[in-house]
Design an enzyme around this catalytic site. Structure first.
Site, short mmCIF file in Angstrom:
data_model
loop_
_atom_site.label_atom_id
_atom_site.label_comp_id
_atom_site.label_asym_id
_atom_site.label_seq_id
_atom_site.Cartn_x
_atom_site.Cartn_y
_atom_site.Cartn_z
N GLY A 10 10.08 6.77 -9.17
CA GLY A 10 10.54 6.58 -7.78
C GLY A 10 11.68 5.59 -7.81
O GLY A 10 11.46 4.38 -7.91
N GLY A 12 13.85 4.86 -5.48
CA GLY A 12 14.31 4.59 -4.12
C GLY A 12 14.59 3.10 -3.95
O GLY A 12 14.89 2.39 -4.91
N ASP A 34 13.26 9.82 -11.03
CA ASP A 34 13.10 10.37 -9.67
C ASP A 34 13.07 11.89 -9.78
O ASP A 34 13.08 12.45 -10.89
CB ASP A 34 14.21 9.85 -8.75
CG ASP A 34 13.75 9.74 -7.30
OD1 ASP A 34 13.51 10.80 -6.66
OD2 ASP A 34 13.60 8.61 -6.78
N ASN A 98 1.53 11.55 -0.16
CA ASN A 98 1.67 10.67 -1.31
C ASN A 98 0.62 10.91 -2.39
O ASN A 98 0.87 10.70 -3.57
CB ASN A 98 1.72 9.21 -0.86
CG ASN A 98 3.09 8.84 -0.29
OD1 ASN A 98 4.03 9.63 -0.42
ND2 ASN A 98 3.18 7.69 0.33
N THR A 122 2.82 2.63 -4.27
CA THR A 122 2.93 3.61 -3.20
C THR A 122 1.77 3.48 -2.19
O THR A 122 0.61 3.36 -2.58
CB THR A 122 2.93 5.03 -3.81
OG1 THR A 122 3.99 5.10 -4.76
CG2 THR A 122 3.13 6.09 -2.74
N ASN A 123 2.13 3.54 -0.92
CA ASN A 123 1.12 3.41 0.15
C ASN A 123 0.53 4.75 0.58
O ASN A 123 1.21 5.77 0.46
CB ASN A 123 1.77 2.73 1.36
CG ASN A 123 1.74 1.23 1.22
OD1 ASN A 123 0.71 0.67 0.85
ND2 ASN A 123 2.86 0.59 1.49
N ARG A 154 3.96 -13.21 1.94
CA ARG A 154 4.30 -13.30 3.37
C ARG A 154 3.62 -14.50 4.00
O ARG A 154 4.24 -15.29 4.73
CB ARG A 154 3.89 -12.00 4.07
CG ARG A 154 4.80 -10.85 3.68
CD ARG A 154 4.46 -9.55 4.36
NE ARG A 154 5.48 -8.54 4.03
CZ ARG A 154 5.24 -7.26 3.82
NH1 ARG A 154 4.01 -6.78 3.91
NH2 ARG A 154 6.22 -6.44 3.53
N HIS A 178 -4.89 -3.23 1.71
CA HIS A 178 -3.56 -3.55 2.20
C HIS A 178 -3.39 -2.85 3.53
O HIS A 178 -3.07 -1.69 3.61
CB HIS A 178 -2.52 -3.03 1.19
CG HIS A 178 -1.13 -3.43 1.48
ND1 HIS A 178 -0.76 -4.72 1.79
CD2 HIS A 178 0.02 -2.71 1.50
CE1 HIS A 178 0.55 -4.77 1.98
NE2 HIS A 178 1.05 -3.56 1.81
#
Ligand code: APR
Length: 310
Positions: A10, A12, A34, A98, A122-123, A154, A178
Protein backbone atom coordinates in the site's frame (compact mmCIF):
# COMPACT_ATOMS: atom_id res chain seq x y z
CA UNK A 1 26.12 -8.47 7.09
CA UNK A 2 23.26 -7.28 4.95
CA UNK A 3 20.82 -4.46 5.37
CA UNK A 4 17.38 -5.31 6.67
CA UNK A 5 14.61 -5.49 4.10
CA UNK A 6 11.27 -3.87 4.78
CA UNK A 7 8.30 -4.14 2.44
CA UNK A 8 5.39 -1.77 2.65
CA UNK A 9 2.16 -2.94 1.04
CA UNK A 10 0.00 0.00 0.00
CA UNK A 11 2.01 2.96 -1.30
CA UNK A 12 -0.65 5.56 -0.55
CA UNK A 13 -0.31 8.45 1.87
CA UNK A 14 0.59 6.34 4.89
CA UNK A 15 2.72 3.78 3.07
CA UNK A 16 4.80 6.41 1.28
CA UNK A 17 5.23 8.54 4.41
CA UNK A 18 6.29 5.45 6.36
CA UNK A 19 8.84 4.60 3.67
CA UNK A 20 10.43 8.03 3.85
CA UNK A 21 10.60 8.00 7.65
CA UNK A 22 12.12 4.49 7.65
CA UNK A 23 14.73 5.58 5.11
CA UNK A 24 15.57 8.72 7.08
CA UNK A 25 16.32 6.46 10.06
CA UNK A 26 18.29 4.05 7.85
CA UNK A 27 16.30 1.12 9.20
CA UNK A 28 16.72 -0.91 5.99
CA UNK A 29 16.12 -1.19 2.28
CA UNK A 30 12.52 -0.58 1.32
CA UNK A 31 10.14 -2.11 -1.23
CA UNK A 32 6.92 -0.18 -1.81
CA UNK A 33 4.13 -2.32 -3.28
CA UNK A 34 0.81 -1.24 -4.72
CA UNK A 35 -1.71 -2.54 -7.26
CA UNK A 36 -0.63 -2.94 -10.92
CA UNK A 37 -2.79 0.05 -11.94
CA UNK A 38 -0.63 2.22 -9.66
CA UNK A 39 2.73 0.81 -10.73
CA UNK A 40 3.97 4.05 -12.38
CA UNK A 41 3.21 6.33 -9.41
CA UNK A 42 4.60 3.73 -7.00
CA UNK A 43 7.89 3.55 -8.88
CA UNK A 44 7.90 7.34 -9.15
CA UNK A 45 7.43 7.87 -5.40
CA UNK A 46 10.18 5.36 -4.62
CA UNK A 47 12.65 6.99 -7.03
CA UNK A 48 11.81 10.46 -5.76
CA UNK A 49 12.50 9.34 -2.17
CA UNK A 50 15.70 7.61 -3.20
CA UNK A 51 16.89 10.88 -4.67
CA UNK A 52 16.36 12.58 -1.29
CA UNK A 53 19.04 10.24 0.12
CA UNK A 54 22.11 12.23 -0.93
CA UNK A 55 20.62 15.44 0.46
CA UNK A 56 19.47 13.97 3.75
CA UNK A 57 22.41 11.62 4.04
CA UNK A 58 20.66 8.28 4.18
CA UNK A 59 21.75 5.06 2.54
CA UNK A 60 18.70 2.96 1.85
CA UNK A 61 17.58 1.44 -1.40
CA UNK A 62 13.94 2.22 -2.18
CA UNK A 63 12.02 0.58 -5.01
CA UNK A 64 8.40 0.64 -6.11
CA UNK A 65 6.64 -2.31 -7.69
CA UNK A 66 3.44 -4.29 -8.04
CA UNK A 67 5.34 -7.57 -8.20
CA UNK A 68 5.54 -9.38 -4.88
CA UNK A 69 8.59 -11.32 -6.07
CA UNK A 70 10.53 -8.14 -5.30
CA UNK A 71 9.49 -8.39 -1.64
CA UNK A 72 11.17 -11.81 -1.26
CA UNK A 73 12.89 -12.43 2.06
CA UNK A 74 11.65 -9.30 3.76
CA UNK A 75 12.38 -9.14 7.49
CA UNK A 76 9.39 -6.92 8.14
CA UNK A 77 6.25 -6.31 6.10
CA UNK A 78 4.05 -3.33 6.88
CA UNK A 79 0.50 -3.49 5.55
CA UNK A 80 -1.24 -0.18 4.86
CA UNK A 81 -3.15 -1.27 1.75
CA UNK A 82 -6.84 -0.64 1.54
CA UNK A 83 -9.40 2.06 1.41
CA UNK A 84 -9.14 4.97 3.81
CA UNK A 85 -12.08 6.18 5.86
CA UNK A 86 -14.12 8.98 4.35
CA UNK A 87 -16.12 11.63 6.26
CA UNK A 88 -19.28 10.13 7.70
CA UNK A 89 -18.02 6.59 7.13
CA UNK A 90 -17.55 4.49 10.25
CA UNK A 91 -14.55 2.25 10.57
CA UNK A 92 -16.94 -0.67 10.40
CA UNK A 93 -18.10 0.31 6.91
CA UNK A 94 -14.65 -0.45 5.68
CA UNK A 95 -14.55 -3.97 6.93
CA UNK A 96 -15.58 -6.02 3.93
CA UNK A 97 -13.54 -4.15 1.34
CA UNK A 98 -10.42 -4.11 3.42
CA UNK A 99 -10.73 -7.72 4.62
CA UNK A 100 -10.62 -8.84 1.01
CA UNK A 101 -7.53 -6.72 0.45
CA UNK A 102 -5.92 -8.24 3.58
CA UNK A 103 -6.48 -11.77 2.32
CA UNK A 104 -5.04 -11.21 -1.14
CA UNK A 105 -2.08 -9.18 0.12
CA UNK A 106 -1.22 -11.63 2.90
CA UNK A 107 -1.25 -14.63 0.59
CA UNK A 108 1.34 -12.95 -1.61
CA UNK A 109 3.44 -11.70 1.28
CA UNK A 110 3.75 -15.06 3.06
CA UNK A 111 4.58 -16.81 -0.19
CA UNK A 112 7.71 -14.70 -0.64
CA UNK A 113 8.63 -13.89 2.97
CA UNK A 114 7.63 -16.88 5.10
CA UNK A 115 9.81 -15.79 8.02
CA UNK A 116 8.80 -12.14 8.14
CA UNK A 117 7.10 -10.18 10.89
CA UNK A 118 3.83 -8.56 9.76
CA UNK A 119 2.75 -5.16 11.04
CA UNK A 120 -0.80 -4.12 10.16
CA UNK A 121 -2.25 -0.61 10.01
CA UNK A 122 -5.25 -0.93 7.70
CA UNK A 123 -8.56 -0.10 9.40
CA UNK A 124 -10.58 -1.37 11.15
CA UNK A 125 -7.22 -2.46 12.40
CA UNK A 126 -8.09 -4.91 15.19
CA UNK A 127 -10.21 -7.04 12.85
CA UNK A 128 -7.82 -6.58 9.91
CA UNK A 129 -4.90 -7.81 12.01
CA UNK A 130 -6.98 -10.87 12.90
CA UNK A 131 -7.68 -11.44 9.20
CA UNK A 132 -3.98 -11.20 8.35
CA UNK A 133 -3.17 -13.60 11.19
CA UNK A 134 -5.75 -16.15 10.00
CA UNK A 135 -4.64 -15.92 6.39
CA UNK A 136 -0.90 -16.01 7.11
CA UNK A 137 -0.81 -19.08 9.32
CA UNK A 138 2.08 -17.32 11.12
CA UNK A 139 2.58 -17.69 14.87
CA UNK A 140 0.87 -14.94 16.84
CA UNK A 141 4.08 -13.15 17.83
CA UNK A 142 4.79 -12.43 14.14
CA UNK A 143 1.47 -10.70 13.38
CA UNK A 144 1.01 -7.36 15.16
CA UNK A 145 -1.38 -4.44 14.72
CA UNK A 146 -0.68 -0.76 15.28
CA UNK A 147 -3.07 1.55 17.06
CA UNK A 148 -1.96 2.25 20.62
CA UNK A 149 1.22 4.10 19.70
CA UNK A 150 -0.88 6.46 17.59
CA UNK A 151 -3.65 6.83 20.16
CA UNK A 152 -1.15 7.58 22.94
CA UNK A 153 0.71 9.97 20.61
CA UNK A 154 -2.49 11.96 20.23
CA UNK A 155 -3.09 11.89 23.97
CA UNK A 156 0.52 12.97 24.64
CA UNK A 157 0.22 15.81 22.14
CA UNK A 158 -2.88 17.22 23.82
CA UNK A 159 -1.47 16.83 27.35
CA UNK A 160 1.83 18.49 26.41
CA UNK A 161 -0.07 21.39 24.82
CA UNK A 162 -2.24 21.77 27.90
CA UNK A 163 0.70 21.73 30.32
CA UNK A 164 3.07 23.67 28.07
CA UNK A 165 5.76 21.00 28.45
CA UNK A 166 7.78 18.79 26.12
CA UNK A 167 5.94 16.00 24.38
CA UNK A 168 8.95 13.84 25.22
CA UNK A 169 8.17 14.02 28.92
CA UNK A 170 4.55 12.95 28.61
CA UNK A 171 3.55 9.29 28.51
CA UNK A 172 0.16 7.83 27.77
CA UNK A 173 -1.52 4.50 28.15
CA UNK A 174 -4.40 3.11 26.18
CA UNK A 175 -6.17 -0.24 26.08
CA UNK A 176 -8.76 -1.76 23.81
CA UNK A 177 -9.78 -1.49 20.19
CA UNK A 178 -8.87 1.38 17.90
CA UNK A 179 -12.16 3.16 17.88
CA UNK A 180 -14.26 5.66 19.69
CA UNK A 181 -14.54 3.37 22.71
CA UNK A 182 -10.81 2.83 23.21
CA UNK A 183 -9.81 2.95 26.89
CA UNK A 184 -7.17 5.59 27.72
CA UNK A 185 -5.93 4.90 31.28
CA UNK A 186 -5.09 8.21 32.84
CA UNK A 187 -3.88 6.65 36.07
CA UNK A 188 -0.99 5.06 34.14
CA UNK A 189 -0.07 8.29 32.35
CA UNK A 190 2.70 10.65 33.50
CA UNK A 191 4.56 13.87 32.76
CA UNK A 192 8.19 13.69 33.89
CA UNK A 193 7.27 10.79 36.16
CA UNK A 194 4.48 12.77 37.87
CA UNK A 195 1.01 11.23 37.57
CA UNK A 196 -1.14 13.41 35.30
CA UNK A 197 -3.92 13.34 37.85
CA UNK A 198 -1.67 15.50 40.08
CA UNK A 199 -1.02 18.04 37.31
CA UNK A 200 -4.39 18.56 35.65
CA UNK A 201 -7.95 18.84 37.00
CA UNK A 202 -10.25 15.94 36.24
CA UNK A 203 -12.42 17.87 33.79
CA UNK A 204 -9.42 18.84 31.66
CA UNK A 205 -8.18 15.27 31.63
CA UNK A 206 -11.66 14.02 30.72
CA UNK A 207 -11.77 16.48 27.81
CA UNK A 208 -8.36 15.31 26.59
CA UNK A 209 -9.43 11.67 26.82
CA UNK A 210 -12.53 12.49 24.80
CA UNK A 211 -10.53 14.32 22.15
CA UNK A 212 -8.08 11.38 21.97
CA UNK A 213 -10.93 8.93 21.45
CA UNK A 214 -12.20 10.98 18.54
CA UNK A 215 -8.71 11.89 17.29
CA UNK A 216 -9.01 9.97 14.01
CA UNK A 217 -12.35 11.55 13.17
CA UNK A 218 -11.05 15.05 13.96
CA UNK A 219 -8.38 14.67 11.27
CA UNK A 220 -10.80 13.04 8.78
CA UNK A 221 -13.17 15.98 9.11
CA UNK A 222 -10.39 18.53 8.62
CA UNK A 223 -8.81 16.78 5.65
CA UNK A 224 -12.08 16.40 3.79
CA UNK A 225 -10.79 13.40 1.87
CA UNK A 226 -8.69 10.58 3.29
CA UNK A 227 -7.54 10.02 6.85
CA UNK A 228 -4.52 10.77 9.02
CA UNK A 229 -1.15 9.58 7.79
CA UNK A 230 1.77 11.49 9.33
CA UNK A 231 1.24 10.35 12.92
CA UNK A 232 0.15 6.85 11.80
CA UNK A 233 3.35 6.54 9.76
CA UNK A 234 5.48 7.77 12.68
CA UNK A 235 3.79 5.18 14.91
CA UNK A 236 4.54 2.37 12.47
CA UNK A 237 8.16 3.50 12.33
CA UNK A 238 8.49 3.41 16.11
CA UNK A 239 7.21 -0.16 16.16
CA UNK A 240 9.41 -1.11 13.20
CA UNK A 241 12.45 0.32 14.96
CA UNK A 242 11.65 -1.63 18.14
CA UNK A 243 11.55 -4.83 16.06
CA UNK A 244 14.51 -4.20 13.75
CA UNK A 245 16.79 -3.05 16.58
CA UNK A 246 15.43 -5.65 19.03
CA UNK A 247 14.81 -2.84 21.50
CA UNK A 248 12.25 -4.71 23.60
CA UNK A 249 10.22 -1.56 24.04
CA UNK A 250 7.08 -1.47 26.10
CA UNK A 251 4.50 -0.26 23.61
CA UNK A 252 0.76 -0.61 23.30
CA UNK A 253 0.05 -2.93 20.37
CA UNK A 254 -2.73 -5.02 18.92
CA UNK A 255 -1.96 -8.54 20.09
CA UNK A 256 -3.55 -11.94 19.64
CA UNK A 257 -5.07 -12.85 23.00
CA UNK A 258 -5.45 -16.34 24.38
CA UNK A 259 -6.92 -15.64 27.79
CA UNK A 260 -5.04 -12.44 28.64
CA UNK A 261 -7.42 -9.89 30.15
CA UNK A 262 -10.10 -12.60 29.88
CA UNK A 263 -10.34 -12.59 26.06
CA UNK A 264 -9.82 -15.50 23.70
CA UNK A 265 -9.12 -15.82 19.98
CA UNK A 266 -9.17 -12.15 19.14
CA UNK A 267 -6.83 -9.23 18.52
CA UNK A 268 -7.02 -6.27 20.89
CA UNK A 269 -4.86 -3.35 22.01
CA UNK A 270 -2.85 -4.17 25.14
CA UNK A 271 0.53 -3.24 26.62
CA UNK A 272 3.25 -5.39 25.10
CA UNK A 273 6.98 -5.87 24.73
CA UNK A 274 8.11 -5.44 21.12
CA UNK A 275 11.52 -6.72 20.01
CA UNK A 276 13.35 -8.77 17.45
CA UNK A 277 10.92 -11.66 17.74
CA UNK A 278 7.97 -9.37 17.16
CA UNK A 279 5.36 -9.18 19.88
CA UNK A 280 7.34 -10.90 22.61
CA UNK A 281 5.00 -10.53 25.56
CA UNK A 282 1.60 -9.22 26.57
CA UNK A 283 1.83 -7.35 29.87
CA UNK A 284 -1.15 -8.08 32.09
CA UNK A 285 -2.34 -5.53 34.61
CA UNK A 286 -5.03 -5.48 37.26
CA UNK A 287 -7.91 -3.31 36.12
CA UNK A 288 -10.54 -1.61 38.24
CA UNK A 289 -14.15 -2.71 37.78
CA UNK A 290 -14.83 0.42 35.73
CA UNK A 291 -11.80 -0.06 33.49
CA UNK A 292 -12.65 -3.71 32.87
CA UNK A 293 -16.19 -2.72 31.88
CA UNK A 294 -14.86 -0.13 29.45
CA UNK A 295 -12.46 -2.70 28.00
CA UNK A 296 -15.29 -5.25 27.66
CA UNK A 297 -17.29 -2.68 25.72
CA UNK A 298 -14.35 -1.98 23.43
CA UNK A 299 -13.70 -5.70 22.92
CA UNK A 300 -17.37 -6.16 22.09
CA UNK A 301 -17.09 -3.54 19.32
CA UNK A 302 -14.11 -5.40 17.87
CA UNK A 303 -16.05 -8.69 18.06
CA UNK A 304 -18.93 -7.11 16.14
CA UNK A 305 -16.58 -6.24 13.30
CA UNK A 306 -15.04 -9.71 13.46
CA UNK A 307 -18.53 -11.21 13.09
CA UNK A 308 -18.89 -9.42 9.76
CA UNK A 309 -15.82 -11.35 8.66
CA UNK A 310 -17.31 -14.66 9.73
N1 APR B 1 -2.76 -4.33 -2.89
C1 APR B 1 -1.87 -3.33 -2.74
N2 APR B 1 -2.23 -2.06 -2.51
C2 APR B 1 -3.54 -1.79 -2.46
C3 APR B 1 -4.53 -2.79 -2.61
C4 APR B 1 -4.09 -4.11 -2.83
N3 APR B 1 -4.94 -5.11 -2.98
N4 APR B 1 -5.74 -2.20 -2.49
C5 APR B 1 -5.53 -0.89 -2.30
N5 APR B 1 -4.20 -0.64 -2.27
C6 APR B 1 -3.51 0.64 -2.13
C7 APR B 1 -4.18 1.78 -2.87
O1 APR B 1 -3.92 1.72 -4.26
C8 APR B 1 -3.54 2.98 -2.18
O2 APR B 1 -2.36 3.41 -2.84
O3 APR B 1 -3.50 1.04 -0.79
C9 APR B 1 -3.18 2.45 -0.80
C10 APR B 1 -3.95 3.12 0.32
O4 APR B 1 -3.51 4.42 0.37
P1 APR B 1 -4.44 5.68 0.65
O5 APR B 1 -5.70 5.53 -0.11
O6 APR B 1 -3.61 6.88 0.45
O7 APR B 1 -4.82 5.49 2.19
P2 APR B 1 -3.96 5.84 3.49
O8 APR B 1 -4.34 7.19 3.95
O9 APR B 1 -2.53 5.56 3.27
O10 APR B 1 -4.59 4.80 4.52
C11 APR B 1 -4.33 3.42 4.40
O11 APR B 1 -4.31 3.08 6.74
O12 APR B 1 -4.86 4.45 8.52
C12 APR B 1 -5.29 3.44 7.70
O13 APR B 1 -7.66 3.80 7.63
C13 APR B 1 -6.48 3.87 6.89
O14 APR B 1 -7.00 1.67 6.15
C14 APR B 1 -6.42 2.89 5.76
C15 APR B 1 -4.94 2.68 5.56
Amino acid sequence: IRRRKISIIGAGFTGATTALMLAQKELGDIVLVDIPEAEGPTKGKALDMLEAGPVQGFDANIVGTSDYAETADSDLVIITAGVARKPGMSRDDLVNINAKVMRSVTEQVVKYSPNSILLVLTNPVDAMTYEVYRTSGFPKHRVIGQSGVLDTARFRTFVAQELGVSVEDVTGFVLGGHGDDMVPLVRYSYAGGIPLEKLLPKERLDAIVERTRKGGGEIVNLLGTGSAYYAPAASLVQMAEAILKDKKRILPAIAYLEGEYGYHDMYLGVPTIIGGNGLEKVIELDLTEEEKQALDKSAESVRKVMKVLG
